[in-house]
Design a protein around this motif. Structure first.
Motif, PDB file in Angstrom:
ATOM      1  N   GLY A  56      16.380  37.268  62.540  1.00 39.22           N
ATOM      2  CA  GLY A  56      17.048  37.836  61.375  1.00 39.22           C
ATOM      3  C   GLY A  56      16.568  39.241  61.078  1.00 39.22           C
ATOM      4  N   ARG A  57      15.257  39.425  61.071  1.00 42.74           N
ATOM      5  CA  ARG A  57      14.694  40.759  60.803  1.00 42.74           C
ATOM      6  C   ARG A  57      15.038  41.733  61.927  1.00 42.74           C
ATOM      7  N   ALA A  58      14.940  41.263  63.184  1.00 42.98           N
ATOM      8  CA  ALA A  58      15.212  42.139  64.321  1.00 42.98           C
ATOM      9  C   ALA A  58      16.667  42.607  64.337  1.00 42.98           C
ATOM     10  N   LEU A  59      17.597  41.671  64.165  1.00 43.22           N
ATOM     11  CA  LEU A  59      19.008  42.035  64.176  1.00 43.22           C
ATOM     12  C   LEU A  59      19.395  42.825  62.936  1.00 43.22           C
ATOM     13  N   GLY A  60      18.759  42.501  61.791  1.00 43.35           N
ATOM     14  CA  GLY A  60      19.006  43.274  60.586  1.00 43.35           C
ATOM     15  C   GLY A  60      18.555  44.710  60.758  1.00 43.35           C
TER      16      GLY A  60
ATOM     17  N   LYS B 184      10.077  44.609  71.174  1.00 40.62           N
ATOM     18  CA  LYS B 184       9.802  45.558  70.095  1.00 40.62           C
ATOM     19  C   LYS B 184      10.068  47.000  70.524  1.00 40.62           C
ATOM     20  N   ARG B 185       9.682  47.323  71.755  1.00 39.36           N
ATOM     21  CA  ARG B 185       9.964  48.667  72.256  1.00 39.36           C
ATOM     22  C   ARG B 185      11.465  48.868  72.432  1.00 39.36           C
ATOM     23  N   ASN B 186      12.137  47.860  72.983  1.00 38.39           N
ATOM     24  CA  ASN B 186      13.589  47.949  73.123  1.00 38.39           C
ATOM     25  C   ASN B 186      14.264  48.113  71.775  1.00 38.39           C
TER      26      ASN B 186
ATOM     27  N   ILE C  97      18.747  42.383  72.274  1.00 32.40           N
ATOM     28  CA  ILE C  97      17.724  42.046  71.270  1.00 32.40           C
ATOM     29  C   ILE C  97      17.805  40.572  70.900  1.00 32.40           C
ATOM     30  N   ALA C  98      19.016  40.040  70.746  1.00 41.09           N
ATOM     31  CA  ALA C  98      19.176  38.640  70.364  1.00 41.09           C
ATOM     32  C   ALA C  98      18.605  37.689  71.413  1.00 41.09           C
ATOM     33  N   SER C  99      18.679  38.080  72.685  1.00 39.13           N
ATOM     34  CA  SER C  99      18.229  37.199  73.759  1.00 39.13           C
ATOM     35  C   SER C  99      16.739  37.329  74.060  1.00 39.13           C
ATOM     36  N   THR C 100      16.075  38.340  73.478  1.00 41.33           N
ATOM     37  CA  THR C 100      14.656  38.533  73.771  1.00 41.33           C
ATOM     38  C   THR C 100      13.750  38.395  72.549  1.00 41.33           C
TER      39      THR C 100
ATOM     40  N   LEU D 213      16.674  51.120  71.029  1.00 38.98           N
ATOM     41  CA  LEU D 213      18.078  50.791  70.759  1.00 38.98           C
ATOM     42  C   LEU D 213      18.467  51.102  69.326  1.00 38.98           C
ATOM     43  N   TRP D 214      17.501  51.016  68.399  1.00 34.66           N
ATOM     44  CA  TRP D 214      17.819  51.418  67.025  1.00 34.66           C
ATOM     45  C   TRP D 214      18.228  52.880  67.011  1.00 34.66           C
ATOM     46  N   PHE D 215      17.433  53.726  67.653  1.00 37.57           N
ATOM     47  CA  PHE D 215      17.758  55.154  67.663  1.00 37.57           C
ATOM     48  C   PHE D 215      19.054  55.409  68.421  1.00 37.57           C
TER      49      PHE D 215
END
Length: 408
Positions: free
Chosen positions: A144-148, A16-18, A134-137, A22-24
């Motif tokens: 789906g929500r995380a990658l979206g 979640k922190r990553n 992100i996909a691996s953790t 990484l979003w920013f």
């Protein structure tokens, strides 16, 4: 043992922190990359005296150069990421590209710009490695929500960047955005070094598998290959518009002195729509099925590209470009989610590396296609061609998923 299993005790602390960091980072990276989009043809034109055909061709080559090298390098970086970790690849990409793009502010001829954009492709991979990490953790149930959510960072930055770049270029000249882009990427480099955590466990030496063996062991190798092709066609469709968008806006505005600024606004509208739609479609896909979101997005893309060829004023184009952002929210994130769900975690780097390679091929072919069609026919013909590609992609995805369900 997969890396995701090894990371299980710590993933709630890390992913979640990553994701936030990484979003920013992908957001500022996206802004940086796309800041030059509205005025690339105008920047190239300022480097010499060119005919319309020469300008379009140089612009297409400049857009495509980075992705040509990226198509070659992505699988290589993906393999290294599986061996050395994704954080190292994020650092390498951010620092390398910050230097190369900064230097693009000082070119004096189109060929120099093309050379630097080729070199830019060598250092590519920040977004793909952010996606891989992100996909691996992230837990599969929330992938789906995380990658979206992550995808809104790069797409929103990519599509909001032209607005920022257009304003800066309008009032400060074409070279300043390159300097700002290099600075933003250096900021992403610093954030990655300081804040990103990765509990990485590489496959022991001697136990690494070849790419052929990896595909043999995948749960649905045919699905993965089909998704690679889908990614390529999506990118061809989206990027065929890039070389002509500012020229099309100029045509609709009849040479107004505000073309650069308005082109930035028009190019930014899909990003605004994507910010709103992508996380919601990602979460919806986790509930009702990611495949349904992907198919719906392709149908909608077909419908919104066609009328863009027949607009009479800039406001009609602006509304339709906003709708393009909604269709984009239903395309790349679902593909990435489906890849995640069909890939063993310890090979995520290589699989996403190959996916980026197909994406890069699309990024090469898209601008070249748009340049050729607009040069041979018209700007409007590019939108009709893009709609046709979206239909081909819809047919490809629909028939493949139907065949997959039939086997079950």
């Amino acid at each position: 043992m997969s890396s995701n299993t090894q990371n299980a005790p710590n993933e709630n602390n890390y992913w979640k922190r990553n994701l936030i960091v990484l979003w920013f980072s992908t957001f500022v990276t996206g802004i940086g990359f796309s800041m030059i989009t509205p005025f690339m043809p105008l920047y190239i034109n300022s480097l010499g005296n060119f005919t319309k055909s020469q300008l379009v061709i140089w612009n297409g080559i400049a857009f495509s150069a980075t992705f040509l090298v990226m198509a070659i390098m992505s699988p290589i970086w993906g393999k290294i990421a599986d061996r050395r970790g994704r954080k190292l690849m994020l650092i390498r990409a951010a620092l390398g590209m910050s230097i190369v793009i900064f230097l693009q502010a000082f070119v004096s001829a189109p060929w120099q710009l093309v050379v630097l954009r080729l070199l830019q492709g060598v250092f590519s991979g920040f977004v793909s490695n952010a996606t891989t990490l992100i996909a691996s953790t992230a837990p599969k149930s929330e992938s789906g929500r995380a990658l979206g959510t992550l995808n809104t960072g790069v797409i929103s930055g990519t599509l909001l960047g032209p607005l920022v770049g257009g304003i800066i270029a309008q009032y400060f000249g074409y070279r300043i955005p390159f300097m700002i882009t290099g600075s933003l990427l250096f900021l992403a480099f610093i954030l990655t070094v300081i804040f990103i955590k990765e509990d990485f466990h590489p496959v022991p030496k001697g136990k690494e598998e070849s790419t052929k063996e990896i595909f043999r062991h995948l749960k649905n190798s045919n699905t993965v290959l089909a998704l690679f092709v889908t990614t390529m066609i999506i990118q061809i469709s989206n990027n065929s518009i890039n070389p002509i968008i500012s020229l099309y806006v100029s045509q609709l505005m009849h040479g107004s002195d505000k073309v650069t600024l308005i082109a930035g606004v028009v190019a930014a509208l899909p990003g605004i729509a994507n910010i709103i739609a992508a996380p919601r479609f990602g979460a919806l896909g986790d509930r009702i099925g990611t495949e349904k979101i992907l198919i719906s997005g392709l149908i909608f893309a077909i419908l919104v590209y066609i009328p863009q060829a027949f607009v009479n004023n800039i406001w009609q184009l602006a509304i339709l470009r906003f709708l393009v952002g909604i269709s984009d929210a239903c395309l790349i994130p679902p593909v990435q989610t489906l890849l995640t769900k069909n890939t063993d975690d310890q090979y995520t780097g290589r699989i996403f590396g190959y996916n980026q390679s197909f994406q890069a091929v699309g990024n090469v072919c898209g601008p070249l296609l748009g340049s050729y069609v607009s040069s041979a026919l018209s700007y409007s013909a590019v939108f009709l061609t893009t709609s046709g590609l979206a239909f081909v992609n819809f047919f490809w995805v629909f028939t493949h998923l139907h065949r997959k369900k039939a086997k079950k």
